[in-house]
Design an enzyme around this catalytic site. Sequence first.
Site, short mmCIF file in Angstrom:
data_model
loop_
_atom_site.label_atom_id
_atom_site.label_comp_id
_atom_site.label_asym_id
_atom_site.label_seq_id
_atom_site.Cartn_x
_atom_site.Cartn_y
_atom_site.Cartn_z
N GLU A 49 0.88 -1.17 0.00
CA GLU A 49 0.00 0.00 0.00
C GLU A 49 0.92 1.22 0.00
OE1 GLU A 49 -4.17 0.83 2.01
OE2 GLU A 49 -2.55 1.31 3.40
N ASP A 60 -3.78 10.96 8.43
CA ASP A 60 -2.42 10.63 8.82
C ASP A 60 -2.02 11.27 10.14
OD1 ASP A 60 -2.10 9.12 6.54
OD2 ASP A 60 -1.28 10.78 5.37
#
EC number: 4.2.1.20
Length: 269
Positions: A49, A60
């Site tokens: 990924e 994130d």
Amino acid sequence: MSRFDTLFAQLQAKNEGAFVPFVTLCDPDFDRSFDIICTLADNGADALELGFPFSDPLLDGPVIQAANNRALNAGCSTEKSFRLLAKVRSKYPEIPISLLLCANLIYAQTLDKFYQRCAEAGVDAVLVADIPLLACKDYVTAAKKHGIQPVFICPPNADEKTVAGVASHTEGYTYLVSRAGVTSAENQSHAANLDTLVERLKAHNAAPILQGFGIARPEQVKQALTLGTSGAISGSATVKIIEKNLDNHPACLQELARFTREMKAATHV
């Protein structure tokens, strides 16, 4: 069959789960990023990924935000990211590759052009982190037009409608988020209802489920498989190794190799 479909069929036949590491493309720079991705692939990663660096990512945590910043500071662009993807695909024709990115990077090129470029670079699946199911139709259409599998996130608080929607739209794999919040190797708490969510996704015939967020140790890979998932994704823990070894590339590759082997070993059911 797609590369992801083939992978999961092979793993099921061997009674194994999948270990999928995440890294940001071009972190800390183009050449070292290629070495890092090769190290992951050579030491047992079942799929990759890979993130397109973006200056304002939504999901994130600080570790992956720092990776985005390193890549951008090294001059990484969408152009360079596609070049790196093509280089990885050329060396590894069989490994499934999924992209994780924000919608703004797609808007800059138009949907059709972006998914066309993904196909040309050898990408198998794309997860657009900030596109809700209600707005996914155009993305799914463009992805399928170019043979790209659209992937969606199933959050831990998903109601029945969301579970059904994720299951019906996702191809390749289903991304099951361990908990609410942003990515982090430190926050390893998991929602209490994950086993129920896995059952509900399977009842709707969802694509194989990979659990992500807070997966940092081999025993957590085993726990994910115990829930009935098909494997686990590890992002922050992988990227932390890069961050820790920015001044020593050989040590970085050595530690990533060991980490990948240990995490993969945990997938043997």
